[in-house]
Motif scaffolding. Sequence first.
Motif, PDB file in Angstrom:
ATOM      1  N   ARG A  84      -3.918   9.616  16.853  1.00 14.21           N
ATOM      2  CA  ARG A  84      -2.265  10.957  16.183  1.00 14.21           C
ATOM      3  C   ARG A  84      -1.545  10.963  17.373  1.00 14.21           C
ATOM      4  N   TRP A  85      -2.792  11.566  18.025  1.00 17.90           N
ATOM      5  CA  TRP A  85      -1.844  12.830  19.635  1.00 17.90           C
ATOM      6  C   TRP A  85      -1.265  11.061  20.366  1.00 17.90           C
ATOM      7  N   LYS A  86      -1.676   9.656  19.979  1.00 15.74           N
ATOM      8  CA  LYS A  86      -1.562   8.649  21.493  1.00 15.74           C
ATOM      9  C   LYS A  86      -0.099   8.597  20.660  1.00 15.74           C
ATOM     10  N   ALA A  87      -0.493   8.174  19.404  1.00  9.11           N
ATOM     11  CA  ALA A  87       0.936   7.607  18.687  1.00  9.11           C
ATOM     12  C   ALA A  87       2.549   8.473  19.110  1.00  9.11           C
ATOM     13  N   ALA A  88       1.717  10.087  18.946  1.00  9.12           N
ATOM     14  CA  ALA A  88       3.601  10.725  19.271  1.00  9.12           C
ATOM     15  C   ALA A  88       3.109  11.117  20.624  1.00  9.12           C
ATOM     16  N   ASP A  89       3.400  10.887  21.381  1.00 12.45           N
ATOM     17  CA  ASP A  89       2.960  10.852  22.979  1.00 12.45           C
ATOM     18  C   ASP A  89       4.136  10.409  23.777  1.00 12.45           C
ATOM     19  N   ARG A  90       4.934  11.276  24.026  1.00 11.49           N
ATOM     20  CA  ARG A  90       6.502  10.815  24.505  1.00 11.49           C
ATOM     21  C   ARG A  90       7.457  11.142  23.479  1.00 11.49           C
TER      22      ARG A  90
ATOM     23  N   ALA B 102      10.603  18.288  12.860  1.00 10.56           N
ATOM     24  CA  ALA B 102       9.267  16.837  13.405  1.00 10.56           C
ATOM     25  C   ALA B 102       8.185  17.839  13.677  1.00 10.56           C
ATOM     26  N   PHE B 103       8.123  18.280  15.302  1.00 12.49           N
ATOM     27  CA  PHE B 103       8.213  18.517  15.429  1.00 12.49           C
ATOM     28  C   PHE B 103       6.543  20.077  15.260  1.00 12.49           C
ATOM     29  N   ALA B 104       7.221  20.596  14.697  1.00 13.32           N
ATOM     30  CA  ALA B 104       6.506  21.353  14.302  1.00 13.32           C
ATOM     31  C   ALA B 104       5.299  21.557  13.004  1.00 13.32           C
ATOM     32  N   GLU B 105       5.875  20.841  12.459  1.00 18.36           N
ATOM     33  CA  GLU B 105       5.165  19.932  10.847  1.00 18.36           C
ATOM     34  C   GLU B 105       4.022  18.961  12.022  1.00 18.36           C
ATOM     35  N   PHE B 106       4.107  18.267  13.332  1.00 20.79           N
ATOM     36  CA  PHE B 106       3.219  17.858  13.582  1.00 20.79           C
ATOM     37  C   PHE B 106       1.764  18.718  13.971  1.00 20.79           C
ATOM     38  N   ILE B 107       2.315  19.997  15.131  1.00 23.89           N
ATOM     39  CA  ILE B 107       1.715  20.745  15.186  1.00 23.89           C
ATOM     40  C   ILE B 107       0.614  21.093  14.142  1.00 23.89           C
ATOM     41  N   GLU B 108       1.313  21.590  13.263  1.00 25.72           N
ATOM     42  CA  GLU B 108       0.631  21.591  12.182  1.00 25.72           C
ATOM     43  C   GLU B 108      -0.329  20.934  11.195  1.00 25.72           C
TER      44      GLU B 108
ATOM     45  N   ILE C   4       5.309  28.779  18.260  1.00 27.52           N
ATOM     46  CA  ILE C   4       6.353  27.963  19.572  1.00 27.52           C
ATOM     47  C   ILE C   4       7.531  27.170  19.135  1.00 27.52           C
ATOM     48  N   SER C   5       6.607  26.134  18.398  1.00 26.75           N
ATOM     49  CA  SER C   5       6.668  25.436  17.916  1.00 26.75           C
ATOM     50  C   SER C   5       7.761  25.220  16.531  1.00 26.75           C
ATOM     51  N   ARG C   6       7.181  26.005  15.595  1.00 23.22           N
ATOM     52  CA  ARG C   6       8.332  26.793  14.338  1.00 23.22           C
ATOM     53  C   ARG C   6       9.591  27.585  15.199  1.00 23.22           C
ATOM     54  N   THR C   7       9.822  28.374  16.542  1.00 25.37           N
ATOM     55  CA  THR C   7      10.508  29.430  16.350  1.00 25.37           C
ATOM     56  C   THR C   7      11.118  29.429  17.452  1.00 25.37           C
ATOM     57  N   LEU C   8      10.788  28.248  18.448  1.00 23.91           N
ATOM     58  CA  LEU C   8      11.450  28.232  19.702  1.00 23.91           C
ATOM     59  C   LEU C   8      12.665  28.132  20.107  1.00 23.91           C
ATOM     60  N   GLU C   9      13.735  29.091  20.676  1.00 29.53           N
ATOM     61  CA  GLU C   9      15.215  28.594  20.359  1.00 29.53           C
ATOM     62  C   GLU C   9      15.991  28.542  21.996  1.00 29.53           C
ATOM     63  N   ALA C  10      16.436  27.161  22.323  1.00 30.47           N
ATOM     64  CA  ALA C  10      17.543  27.105  23.048  1.00 30.47           C
ATOM     65  C   ALA C  10      18.488  27.299  23.215  1.00 30.47           C
TER      66      ALA C  10
ATOM     67  N   VAL D  53      19.946  17.522  23.217  1.00 31.84           N
ATOM     68  CA  VAL D  53      20.640  16.327  23.275  1.00 31.84           C
ATOM     69  C   VAL D  53      21.756  16.315  22.188  1.00 31.84           C
ATOM     70  N   ASP D  54      22.582  16.571  22.473  1.00 30.52           N
ATOM     71  CA  ASP D  54      23.530  16.587  21.810  1.00 30.52           C
ATOM     72  C   ASP D  54      24.310  17.456  20.655  1.00 30.52           C
ATOM     73  N   GLY D  55      23.835  19.082  21.513  1.00 34.31           N
ATOM     74  CA  GLY D  55      23.785  20.251  20.843  1.00 34.31           C
ATOM     75  C   GLY D  55      22.442  19.815  19.751  1.00 34.31           C
ATOM     76  N   ARG D  56      21.532  19.276  19.510  1.00 38.86           N
ATOM     77  CA  ARG D  56      20.316  19.631  19.161  1.00 38.86           C
ATOM     78  C   ARG D  56      19.186  19.685  19.867  1.00 38.86           C
ATOM     79  N   LEU D  57      18.880  20.637  19.319  1.00 39.71           N
ATOM     80  CA  LEU D  57      17.106  21.042  20.557  1.00 39.71           C
ATOM     81  C   LEU D  57      15.826  20.138  19.599  1.00 39.71           C
ATOM     82  N   ALA D  58      15.481  19.266  21.048  1.00 39.29           N
ATOM     83  CA  ALA D  58      14.783  17.883  21.279  1.00 39.29           C
ATOM     84  C   ALA D  58      13.352  18.373  21.993  1.00 39.29           C
ATOM     85  N   MET D  59      12.431  18.321  20.859  1.00 41.42           N
ATOM     86  CA  MET D  59      10.469  18.701  21.733  1.00 41.42           C
ATOM     87  C   MET D  59       9.422  17.622  21.325  1.00 41.42           C
ATOM     88  N   TRP D  60       9.118  17.060  22.035  1.00 37.51           N
ATOM     89  CA  TRP D  60       7.928  16.620  22.524  1.00 37.51           C
ATOM     90  C   TRP D  60       6.903  17.422  23.379  1.00 37.51           C
TER      91      TRP D  60
END
Length: 273
Positions: free
Chosen positions: A117-123, A130-136, A160-166, A231-238
């Motif tokens: 699971r972790w290797k498939a989601a790496d980078r 989606a990131f918050a769901e993966f961490i959960e 952090i994954s649920r509440t990060l604002e940038a 990216v294009d006004g949207r927050l991307a996390m990885w």
Amino acid sequence: MQEAIQQLVSLSQALGKPFDHPGLHAPVALVPNGVKLQDLEDLLPAPSRIRQKVTMLDADSFIEYVNRFATPATSVFCNGPEGRTFTAVLDYHQPATPAWSDHTASYCCPITVEWGRWKAADRKRMDQAAFAEFIEDNVKDIVQHDDFPAAPSAADMLEISRTLEAKKNISFRQGTRLDNGQVQLTYNEEIDGRAGESGQLNIPEQFFIGIKPFLGGDGFRIPARFRYRIVDGRLAMWFELIRPEKVLEEAYNAVRAKIKAAINEVPLYEATR
């Protein structure tokens, strides 16, 4: 063997009758309808030799099987961190004695579900949901490290994954006149991030996961960089696993050392078959 063949010829009229000889491993018979040589080993109380190829799912089972069936001729072969396969040939040949090598056991270091699971989601860049769901889904794998007190706990990483604002700030530094008379502007891009209900959580540079790469193998504490961008006004996390190939190499070496220490006098070779 030549004497046995001559006797078979002389008995050619007795088709279908079993014929035994001290030089044969099992009785044989000349069978009508095309007259072929029929091996009757399956009619014996037991086979003349072991023919078995088994695949083990963990190192302990591999070790137990090898120790149970090992003979002075038994050898184990492994093909390094890339192949990660251990093969025991229980009836391997000796310097002056050929052998059939029909009895083998193998262990292929199967990876665990957690590592997969972790290797498939790496980078892999994800939106915040989606990131918050993966961490959960995988929060139980996140651990802390005594040598890195700033690393977040599993609960902190989930929040952090649920509440990060940038927000992105771009400031122009200076203008440079080029040889062709044009002016080149250089700028500095900064991304400020806050997390937590009141922005009280620090954004970590990295976090740690504690998992077993191989089924039945040792556990490892693996560092991962935490990354986010607008990216294009949207927050991307990885996240980025740090040298995951090194983790597999260390896991393989741990398995190799364990097997080598447990199979007693059975030789272990780095080789391919």
